[in-house]
Motif scaffolding. Structure first.
Motif, PDB file in Angstrom:
ATOM      1  N   SER A 225       2.049   8.463   2.318  1.00  0.00           N
ATOM      2  CA  SER A 225       1.811   8.897   0.975  1.00  0.00           C
ATOM      3  C   SER A 225       2.972   8.195  -0.045  1.00  0.00           C
ATOM      4  O   SER A 225       2.766   7.560  -1.155  1.00  0.00           O
ATOM      5  N   LEU A 226       4.316   8.367   0.381  1.00  0.00           N
ATOM      6  CA  LEU A 226       5.258   7.850  -0.360  1.00  0.00           C
ATOM      7  C   LEU A 226       5.522   6.404  -0.330  1.00  0.00           C
ATOM      8  O   LEU A 226       5.825   5.831  -1.131  1.00  0.00           O
ATOM      9  N   SER A 227       5.136   5.894   0.798  1.00  0.00           N
ATOM     10  CA  SER A 227       5.404   4.455   1.127  1.00  0.00           C
ATOM     11  C   SER A 227       4.261   3.710   0.169  1.00  0.00           C
ATOM     12  O   SER A 227       4.295   2.392  -0.399  1.00  0.00           O
ATOM     13  N   LEU A 228       2.988   4.653   0.064  1.00  0.00           N
ATOM     14  CA  LEU A 228       2.115   3.787  -0.878  1.00  0.00           C
ATOM     15  C   LEU A 228       2.498   3.813  -2.214  1.00  0.00           C
ATOM     16  O   LEU A 228       2.260   2.862  -3.099  1.00  0.00           O
TER      17      LEU A 228
ATOM     18  N   ALA B 185      10.128   1.562   1.439  1.00  0.00           N
ATOM     19  CA  ALA B 185       9.262   2.139   2.564  1.00  0.00           C
ATOM     20  C   ALA B 185      10.307   2.283   3.784  1.00  0.00           C
ATOM     21  O   ALA B 185      10.310   3.200   4.500  1.00  0.00           O
ATOM     22  N   ILE B 186      11.057   1.146   4.019  1.00  0.00           N
ATOM     23  CA  ILE B 186      12.170   1.229   5.010  1.00  0.00           C
ATOM     24  C   ILE B 186      13.225   2.241   5.017  1.00  0.00           C
ATOM     25  O   ILE B 186      13.367   2.856   5.909  1.00  0.00           O
ATOM     26  N   LEU B 187      13.699   2.418   3.772  1.00  0.00           N
ATOM     27  CA  LEU B 187      14.555   3.754   3.513  1.00  0.00           C
ATOM     28  C   LEU B 187      13.966   4.859   3.920  1.00  0.00           C
ATOM     29  O   LEU B 187      14.759   5.789   4.284  1.00  0.00           O
ATOM     30  N   LEU B 188      12.751   4.893   3.512  1.00  0.00           N
ATOM     31  CA  LEU B 188      12.127   6.326   3.652  1.00  0.00           C
ATOM     32  C   LEU B 188      12.021   6.484   4.952  1.00  0.00           C
ATOM     33  O   LEU B 188      12.185   7.658   5.534  1.00  0.00           O
ATOM     34  N   ALA B 189      11.451   5.401   5.776  1.00  0.00           N
ATOM     35  CA  ALA B 189      11.564   5.497   7.260  1.00  0.00           C
ATOM     36  C   ALA B 189      12.914   5.956   7.866  1.00  0.00           C
ATOM     37  O   ALA B 189      12.688   6.892   8.997  1.00  0.00           O
ATOM     38  N   THR B 190      14.032   5.433   7.371  1.00  0.00           N
ATOM     39  CA  THR B 190      15.349   5.767   7.705  1.00  0.00           C
ATOM     40  C   THR B 190      15.656   7.386   7.713  1.00  0.00           C
ATOM     41  O   THR B 190      16.234   8.193   8.498  1.00  0.00           O
ATOM     42  N   VAL B 191      15.122   7.775   6.260  1.00  0.00           N
ATOM     43  CA  VAL B 191      15.357   9.059   5.849  1.00  0.00           C
ATOM     44  C   VAL B 191      14.727   9.958   6.994  1.00  0.00           C
ATOM     45  O   VAL B 191      15.114  10.900   7.413  1.00  0.00           O
TER      46      VAL B 191
ATOM     47  N   GLY C 202       7.435   1.708   7.951  1.00  0.00           N
ATOM     48  CA  GLY C 202       7.996   1.539   7.035  1.00  0.00           C
ATOM     49  C   GLY C 202       7.935  -0.034   6.652  1.00  0.00           C
ATOM     50  O   GLY C 202       8.011  -0.666   5.531  1.00  0.00           O
ATOM     51  N   ILE C 203       8.052  -0.668   7.681  1.00  0.00           N
ATOM     52  CA  ILE C 203       8.295  -2.088   7.760  1.00  0.00           C
ATOM     53  C   ILE C 203       6.840  -2.806   7.497  1.00  0.00           C
ATOM     54  O   ILE C 203       6.878  -3.689   6.668  1.00  0.00           O
TER      55      ILE C 203
ATOM     56  N   ALA D  27      -1.787  -2.963   1.169  1.00  0.00           N
ATOM     57  CA  ALA D  27      -2.618  -3.386   1.807  1.00  0.00           C
ATOM     58  C   ALA D  27      -2.417  -3.077   3.396  1.00  0.00           C
ATOM     59  O   ALA D  27      -3.354  -3.096   4.034  1.00  0.00           O
ATOM     60  N   SER D  28      -1.356  -2.434   3.538  1.00  0.00           N
ATOM     61  CA  SER D  28      -1.066  -1.979   4.893  1.00  0.00           C
ATOM     62  C   SER D  28      -1.705  -0.482   5.316  1.00  0.00           C
ATOM     63  O   SER D  28      -1.895   0.028   6.426  1.00  0.00           O
ATOM     64  N   GLU D  29      -2.099   0.305   4.070  1.00  0.00           N
ATOM     65  CA  GLU D  29      -2.533   1.738   4.411  1.00  0.00           C
ATOM     66  C   GLU D  29      -4.015   1.736   5.424  1.00  0.00           C
ATOM     67  O   GLU D  29      -4.073   2.204   6.359  1.00  0.00           O
ATOM     68  N   GLU D  30      -4.942   0.651   5.246  1.00  0.00           N
ATOM     69  CA  GLU D  30      -5.941   0.784   6.221  1.00  0.00           C
ATOM     70  C   GLU D  30      -5.501   0.469   7.635  1.00  0.00           C
ATOM     71  O   GLU D  30      -5.761   1.066   8.483  1.00  0.00           O
ATOM     72  N   PHE D  31      -4.562  -0.535   7.984  1.00  0.00           N
ATOM     73  CA  PHE D  31      -3.786  -0.836   9.211  1.00  0.00           C
ATOM     74  C   PHE D  31      -3.330   0.609   9.693  1.00  0.00           C
ATOM     75  O   PHE D  31      -3.439   0.819  10.947  1.00  0.00           O
TER      76      PHE D  31
END
Length: 206
Positions: A38-41, A47-53, A144-145, A153-157
């Motif tokens: 949700s936050l990455s969208l 997104a990468i910083l979010l993944a790190t957190v 994140g990546i 566009a990554s959401e569906e994947f």
């Protein structure tokens, strides 16, 4: 319910990601994956910083989940989580604890099942943290990546295919652990036969 939880943590941004991921590793039944997506969208560039957190929070929560399992045992799992998840995780840990922890770190089975069961069965906490560090890194950073490189566009994947990809990797890892196990047993049996042969030679010479 999942959407409501994601919306709640989403309002707090990075802090919400940290809290959700932290409690996800301990006892919370809804994975932090949903808040991360949700936050990455909203902001793919972060997104990468979010993944790190999320990753750091998960590792900090892992030993707490372990201690809960060590002190309170299996009953707490049945109170909060589905029986099928617990049964699968228990069977995996009994068969091969190391492989179960590593694979469980990035499969759809909630990771808190493995942290608590590791405490129940007195599995090495350092091995738990080590394998969690590997598996959870894969799970957080592939999301994140993907969002960082391809945006919304990554959401569906991520939502439709990521589970299958992780399942495929889990099968490959299981195969590698199986080969390693068989090779280790074969090597051990060969050494034991050689020792027996040497003892027989010594006995005859004596």
């Amino acid at each position: 319910m999942v959407q409501q939880v994601s919306d709640f943590f989403e309002d707090f941004g990075f802090i919400g990601m940290f809290i959700h991921s932290f409690i996800d590793a301990i006892i919370f039944p809804i994975p932090a994956f949903f808040t991360q997506v949700s936050l990455s969208l909203i902001n793919p560039q972060s997104a990468i910083l979010l993944a790190t957190v999320g990753y750091i929070a998960c590792l900090l929560g892992t030993p707490i989940g372990y201690l809960i399992g060590h002190k309170l045992g299996e009953p707490i799992l049945h109170k909060f989580l589905k029986k099928k998840w617990i049964d699968k995780a228990t069977d995996s840990i009994h068969r091969n604890g190391e492989a179960a922890i590593l694979i469980g770190a990035f499969t759809p089975i909630p990771f808190k099942v493995f942290t608590i069961l590791s405490g129940c069965f007195h599995f090495s906490i350092w091995k738990l943290i080590g394998y969690a560090a590997i598996g959870r890194a894969f799970k957080f950073y592939i999301v994140g990546i993907s969002f960082y490189l391809f945006g919304q566009a990554s959401e569906e994947f991520i939502t439709n295919y990521l589970t299958y990809i992780m399942g495929g990797i889990a099968i490959i890892l299981l195969g590698l652990f199986y080969i390693k196990r068989k090779f280790g047993k074969g090597k051990k049996q060969s050494v034991e036969k050689q020792k027996k042969g040497n003892r027989k030679i010594v006995w005859k010479e004596g």
